[in-house]
Design an enzyme around this catalytic site. Structure first.
Site, PDB file in Angstrom:
ATOM      1  N   PHE A 130       0.855  -1.193   0.000  1.00 46.36           N
ATOM      2  CA  PHE A 130       0.000   0.000   0.000  1.00 46.36           C
ATOM      3  C   PHE A 130       0.893   1.246   0.000  1.00 46.36           C
ATOM      4  CE2 PHE A 130      -2.839   3.143   1.926  1.00 46.36           C
ATOM      5  CZ  PHE A 130      -4.008   2.918   1.226  1.00 46.36           C
ATOM      6  N   ASP A 202       1.856  -4.908   8.623  1.00 49.72           N
ATOM      7  CA  ASP A 202       0.652  -4.076   8.532  1.00 49.72           C
ATOM      8  C   ASP A 202      -0.544  -5.017   8.368  1.00 49.72           C
ATOM      9  OD1 ASP A 202      -1.441  -2.406   7.799  1.00 49.72           O
ATOM     10  OD2 ASP A 202      -0.119  -0.977   6.793  1.00 49.72           O
ATOM     11  N   TYR A 227     -10.979   1.013  10.991  1.00 51.65           N
ATOM     12  CA  TYR A 227     -12.146   1.469  10.203  1.00 51.65           C
ATOM     13  C   TYR A 227     -12.472   0.570   9.020  1.00 51.65           C
ATOM     14  CZ  TYR A 227      -8.494   3.789   7.362  1.00 51.65           C
ATOM     15  OH  TYR A 227      -7.384   4.063   6.600  1.00 51.65           O
ATOM     16  N   LYS A 228     -11.675  -0.486   8.807  1.00 51.18           N
ATOM     17  CA  LYS A 228     -11.956  -1.411   7.707  1.00 51.18           C
ATOM     18  C   LYS A 228     -12.846  -2.546   8.239  1.00 51.18           C
ATOM     19  CE  LYS A 228      -8.024   0.159   5.043  1.00 51.18           C
ATOM     20  NZ  LYS A 228      -6.600   0.023   4.728  1.00 51.18           N
ATOM     21  N   ARG A 376     -12.599  -4.534  -7.167  1.00 51.39           N
ATOM     22  CA  ARG A 376     -12.283  -5.125  -5.867  1.00 51.39           C
ATOM     23  C   ARG A 376     -13.564  -5.280  -5.043  1.00 51.39           C
ATOM     24  NH1 ARG A 376      -8.373  -2.349  -1.344  1.00 51.39           N
ATOM     25  NH2 ARG A 376     -10.088  -0.857  -1.365  1.00 51.39           N
TER      26      ARG A 376
HETATM   27  C1  LIG Z   1      -5.924   1.245   4.490  1.00 48.71           C
HETATM   28  C2  LIG Z   1      -4.463   1.084   4.672  1.00 48.71           C
HETATM   29  C3  LIG Z   1      -3.720   2.071   5.309  1.00 48.71           C
HETATM   30  C4  LIG Z   1      -4.370   3.347   5.743  1.00 48.71           C
HETATM   31  O1  LIG Z   1      -3.539   4.178   6.475  1.00 48.71           O
HETATM   32  P1  LIG Z   1      -4.124   5.512   7.098  1.00 48.71           P
HETATM   33  O2  LIG Z   1      -3.020   6.074   7.854  1.00 48.71           O
HETATM   34  O3  LIG Z   1      -5.324   5.126   7.920  1.00 48.71           O
HETATM   35  O4  LIG Z   1      -4.584   6.380   5.974  1.00 48.71           O
HETATM   36  C5  LIG Z   1      -2.354   1.836   5.517  1.00 48.71           C
HETATM   37  N1  LIG Z   1      -1.775   0.700   5.086  1.00 48.71           N
HETATM   38  C6  LIG Z   1      -2.480  -0.268   4.458  1.00 48.71           C
HETATM   39  C7  LIG Z   1      -1.803  -1.509   4.010  1.00 48.71           C
HETATM   40  C8  LIG Z   1      -3.842  -0.095   4.208  1.00 48.71           C
HETATM   41  O5  LIG Z   1      -4.531  -1.017   3.577  1.00 48.71           O
END
Ligand SMILES: *Cc1c(COP(=O)(O)O)cnc(C)c1O
Length: 415
Positions: A130, A202, A227-228, A376
């Protein structure tokens, strides 16, 4: 397999009653809970309670009387069992990006102090990680960890070989946001340790989606989103896991007062708190953080094993129905078929991916589009049914059959 069969599966589904705990709009099949989870029904009342009773009435007293100050640790202890961590090892705080910065900086510092590993200067990750994860590693090496380089490999298969005597830290996202590929955390962590490297994981697309055992699997540090899959609400604070064995050596450049051993002593010098509190930085968004608990309350009604069993049934069903009912329409599965290598979302490539997703959303099937050309679809087992899967595929089939793509759809700021 037909729609009746799906309804029969739902009738036997032990998780089916959990859907009633979510406030989902009529006429929508929500397949984007991997990006923003659905709203727990309890969230409204909890928000009203925090604003009215705790803030309006309690005012500043609520830091103590409503437990605001302890909330990061209390919620962390509720996330711990979902990821295979112990009590006192997780806090809910800040964002995933910021927690990753803290974990990565701490891991680099642990290595720099190590008698044999001190000279290592490479952070290994994947090019397909990401973007924020890559940017955070790049930022750290540009500003604080000068002389460190971020080595990006092009495939999971290339990882073991890329981890060598120069590797300080291996930073990976456990389930890839784009493809849904799930790494073997135990094998990669063991391999990294054999080579003298530490691992930072992560769990953004894993927490609440797949069973996790961060401690047993030998991870060193982990971060993730609430939040996911965990349904904590838009922009809800993230979490960070620091196992007990690393807590004494854990230090971050963001040495804020919430991480101080005695925040209200107001001392001029920083001294880290004992335990996981040292991973905190400053004052947290309490209204948002309070809602995280309403999502965790629903997870408390089931087990991650049950969630995983249903998630695999849903993603298997989706893949099977798309490949049979939408055959010949140019869809290519990019998500692994092997259960152990799959998270809880499924991606298909299609040359008109953006237009197809826009048409789906126009008809109430909310997934999302990711470059390049990927449709997705996320499946949260707490609120998605087998009949939802059938209906979503049927709408997809109709769109593809009539080439009913929404080519004119505008690309919004957020896709
Ligand atoms: C959704 C996601 C994030 C989001 O990071 P924020 O700091 O909340 O914007 C980070 N890393 C991964 C792998 C994600 O899927």
């Amino acid at each position: 397999m037909n729609r009746q069969d799906c309804i029969a599966l739902d009738a036997r589904d032990p998780l089916a009653p959990l859907r009633a705990h979510f406030d989902l709009p009529e006429g929508v099949i929500y397949l984007d809970g991997n990006s923003l989870g659905a709203a727990p029904r309890a969230a409204q009342a909890r928000a009203a309670q925090v604003i009215r009773a705790e803030w309006s009435e309690g005012l500043i007293r609520s830091w103590n009387t409503a437990g605001w100050f302890d909330l990061p640790r209390r919620l962390g202890d509720r996330i711990a069992p979902l990821i295979g961590a112990g009590a006192g090892e997780v806090v809910v705080t800040d964002t995933t990006s910021i927690n990753l910065f803290k974990a990565l900086a701490a891991a680099v510092a642990v290595q720099a102090r190590h008698p044999r590993n001190g000279g290592r200067r490479v952070i290994v990750t994947e090019r397909g990680n990401f973007p924020t994860d890559l940017y955070i590693a790049q930022g750290l090496s540009a500003w604080l960890a000068r002389g460190y380089t971020v080595k990006m490999v092009d495939s999971a298969a290339a990882l073991p070989q890329a981890i060598d005597d120069d590797t300080a830290v291996v930073m990976l996202t456990h389930v890839n946001y784009r493809t849904g590929y799930q790494h073997d955390m135990a094998a990669l962590s063991a391999h990294a340790h054999e080579r003298g490297a530490l691992t930072v994981w992560d769990l953004a697309h894993s927490a609440g989606a797949v069973p996790l055992a961060v401690d047993r699997d030998g991870a060193d540090f982990a971060v993730g989103c609430t939040y996911k899959y965990l349904n904590g609400g838009p922009g809800a604070p993230a979490f960070i896991w620091v196992p007990r064995r690393h807590q004494v050596g854990f230090a971050t450049p963001l040495s804020g007062w919430w991480g101080h051993v005695a925040p209200f002593a107001m001392a001029p010098e920083f001294a880290p708190a004992d335990g996981i509190a040292r991973a905190l930085c400053g004052t947290q968004p309490i209204v948002s953080m309070a809602l995280v608990e309403t999502g965790l309350d629903v997870y408390a009604l089931t087990t991650m094993a049950a969630v995983r069993a249903k998630s695999l049934a849903l993603t298997d069903l989706f893949i099977d129905l798309v490949e049979t009912r939408c055959a010949g329409h140019g869809l290519d599965l990019v998500t692994p078929r092997e259960h152990a290598r799959r998270g809880s979302h499924v991606s298909f490539a299609h040359p008109h991916g953006f237009g197809v997703m826009a048409a789906l959303i126009g008809r109430g099937v909310i997934g999302d589009y990711r470059e390049p050309a990927l449709l997705r679809f996320g499946f949260n087992a707490l609120y998605i049914s087998h009949a939802d899967v059938w209906d979503a595929v049927e709408i997809l089939r109709q769109i593809l059959e009539h080439e009913d793509y929404d080519v004119a759809a505008e690309r919004s700021a957020v896709t």
